[in-house]
Enzyme design. Structure first.
Site, mmCIF file in Angstrom:
data_model
loop_
_atom_site.group_PDB
_atom_site.id
_atom_site.type_symbol
_atom_site.label_atom_id
_atom_site.label_comp_id
_atom_site.label_asym_id
_atom_site.label_seq_id
_atom_site.Cartn_x
_atom_site.Cartn_y
_atom_site.Cartn_z
ATOM 1 N N LYS A 1 0.837 -1.201 0.000
ATOM 2 C CA LYS A 1 0.000 0.000 0.000
ATOM 3 C C LYS A 1 0.870 1.248 0.000
ATOM 4 O O LYS A 1 1.919 1.294 0.669
ATOM 5 C CB LYS A 1 -0.913 -0.024 1.231
ATOM 6 C CG LYS A 1 -1.942 1.086 1.298
ATOM 7 C CD LYS A 1 -2.821 0.884 2.541
ATOM 8 C CE LYS A 1 -3.888 1.945 2.690
ATOM 9 N NZ LYS A 1 -4.734 1.702 3.886
ATOM 10 N N SER B 1 -9.454 1.359 3.204
ATOM 11 C CA SER B 1 -8.687 2.185 2.292
ATOM 12 C C SER B 1 -7.639 1.424 1.483
ATOM 13 O O SER B 1 -7.026 1.966 0.573
ATOM 14 C CB SER B 1 -7.990 3.307 3.062
ATOM 15 O OG SER B 1 -7.101 2.778 4.050
ATOM 16 N N SER C 1 -9.560 -1.117 7.267
ATOM 17 C CA SER C 1 -9.015 -0.834 5.935
ATOM 18 C C SER C 1 -8.332 -2.001 5.247
ATOM 19 O O SER C 1 -8.096 -1.960 4.042
ATOM 20 C CB SER C 1 -8.047 0.351 6.005
ATOM 21 O OG SER C 1 -8.748 1.546 6.220
#
Length: 462
Positions: free
Chosen positions: A64, A139, A163
């Protein structure tokens, strides 16, 4: 982690081919094609001499884009940081690289990790791996889509309130949030020192557990779990209320399978958890984000202010939130009360639940609803004929465990052809990470065996 006889270079080329084929999903912000291939050839050379770095030797990972990887930009999904290149890896990434992992690229995300859709106005909306026109969740949506579509064997997300687990559930993969502090700190564009953690994401529990063991440095093999006689709590109140019918039906089917396997399913509600969790979550994040983002800018992009970060934020929902953070919407007294009064009460509620009911985990749907079409998701989303808040609804089941600092594992339930994925989550007592992963692996095997049996029944005689 299963691998065939392919070389590391072949594994990377396969992953890069998948990246190209699924480019319209916007799973990555940065793809390190040359760097990954160069490293793969080095590792193939080592293997040819009989040297293997570790269990991830030559395995492509997605990371990420708010977790530092040396030499690659770390945008955190926001324009102001697109030119920031960290000089060293986050400690957790360094451990995975030392075990042989190759970072194939930095995955797309909801801007600054402040959202659950991964609709990013700066770098594009991440599409769902199973249904491209639907949201990927967030996310850590880019990591989830990349792993699901084999652009990487596994990956890293971050989890503040769901997330890792939310996009895992919506993209038919595994997402794990460890007990806070389990992995080495640092090298993250963090929004909450209390709640943030890196989380492994993979296509099965075994692979997620492998990443967990490496990052936690010292965890051994998962213990064997006999489902017969295992006690699992079912918190019907709050967690199982107002579910999309398809989600409720999928979870009930799993509960039937567990019962047939000899699992003792125990009603184990956490009374008043919704209100108590609300007293903890946002006050902590909004207060800590202001301090942490300012410190981050000072340390890595000096001369850039928090106000500039807020003003340059591309996604409207995040821009509004950043405005509240800059204005100090949460006072220090509100923050301290959330951190030192309400959070201990929440942690005690969980601890008492596990102890009182003598359960090793609680089980519930990861999200109350499946993914929705990208164009239909704004501030609100439709659920059972009502318009409900998108963010609050998707995090409803994942957020409390985050605030209570307990580990949580989202396990995919095989969706019928054409249907949207559903995930179930199990949460365990604080510090029970390896035991929880082992329970998850046992449940995963049971679910997969059940799906295989259904398939054989459907196709018998064809």
């Amino acid at each position: 982690m299963q691998r065939d006889e392919a070389s590391s270079e072949q594994l990377i080329l396969r992953a890069l081919d998948a990246v190209e084929r699924h480019a319209l999903l916007n799973a990555f912000i940065t793809v390190d094609r040359q760097g990954a291939l160069s490293r793969a050839r080095q590792l193939d050379g080592l293997r040819g001499r009989g040297e293997v770095l570790g269990p991830l030797h030559g395995i492509p990972l997605a990371v990420k884009d708010n977790i530092h990887v040396s030499g690659l930009p770390n945008t955190a999904g926001t324009p102001l940081l697109k030119s920031f290149f960290p000089g060293k890896d986050a400690p957790a990434v360094a451990r995975l690289k030392a075990a042989g992992a190759i970072v194939i690229g930095k995955a797309n995300m909801h801007e600054l990790a402040f959202g659950i859709t991964s609709r990013n106005a700066a770098f594009g909306t991440v599409g769902n791996a199973c249904h491209p026109g639907f949201i990927a969740g967030g996310s850590s949506g880019g990591t989830a889509a990349a792993v699901a579509l084999r652009m990487a064997v596994a990956g890293l997300g971050t989890d503040t309130g769901g997330s890792c687990r939310i996009p895992a559930a919506l993209n038919d993969i595994v997402g794990f949030r460890p007990t806070g502090g389990r992995y080495p700190a640092g090298g993250i564009t963090s929004i909450s020192s209390t709640r943030d953690t890196i989380g492994p994401m993979a296509r099965n529990v075994e692979d997620a557990a492998l990443l967990d063991g490496i990052m936690a440095a010292g965890s051994g093999a998962l213990p064997h779990i006999d489902l017969h006689g295992l006690r699992i709590g079912i918190p019907k109140e709050h967690f199982h209320e107002n579910l999309q019918p398809e989600v409720g039906a999928a979870v009930e089917d799993v509960l039937v399978q567990l019962g047939k396997a000899g699992v003792k399913l125990v009603r184990a509600d956490l009374a008043g958890i919704g209100g108590l969790n609300g007293d903890v979550g946002f006050p902590i994040v909004l207060f800590e984000a202001r301090l942490l983002l300012k410190q981050y800018l000072d340390a890595y992009v000096p001369g850039k202010s928090l106000r500039l970060l807020a003003d340059s934020t591309a996604s409207p929902d995040v821009r509004d939130l950043m405005g509240s953070i800059v204005r100090k919407a949460i006072s220090e007294s509100e923050y301290r009360r959330a951190l030192h009064h309400f959070r201990p009460l929440l942690k005690r509620l969980y601890a008492d639940c596990f102890a009182k009911h003598k359960v090793e985990a609680i089980l519930f749907p990861t999200t109350p609803l499946t993914a929705r079409p990208i164009g239909e998701v704004n501030a609100n989303v439709a659920l059972n004929g009502q318009s409900v808040p998108t963010f609050a609804t998707y995090i409803r089941n994942t957020d409390p465990g985050s605030n209570a600092n307990v580990p949580g594992l989202s396990i995919p339930l095989a969706a019928a052809e054409g249907c949207l994925p559903v995930g179930i989550e199990i949460d365990g007592p604080e510090g029970s990470d390896r035991r929880l992963l082992a329970i998850g692996a046992a449940i995963e095997r049971l679910v997969q065996d059940g799906e295989h049996a259904k398939f054989n029944q459907r196709t018998r005689g064809i």
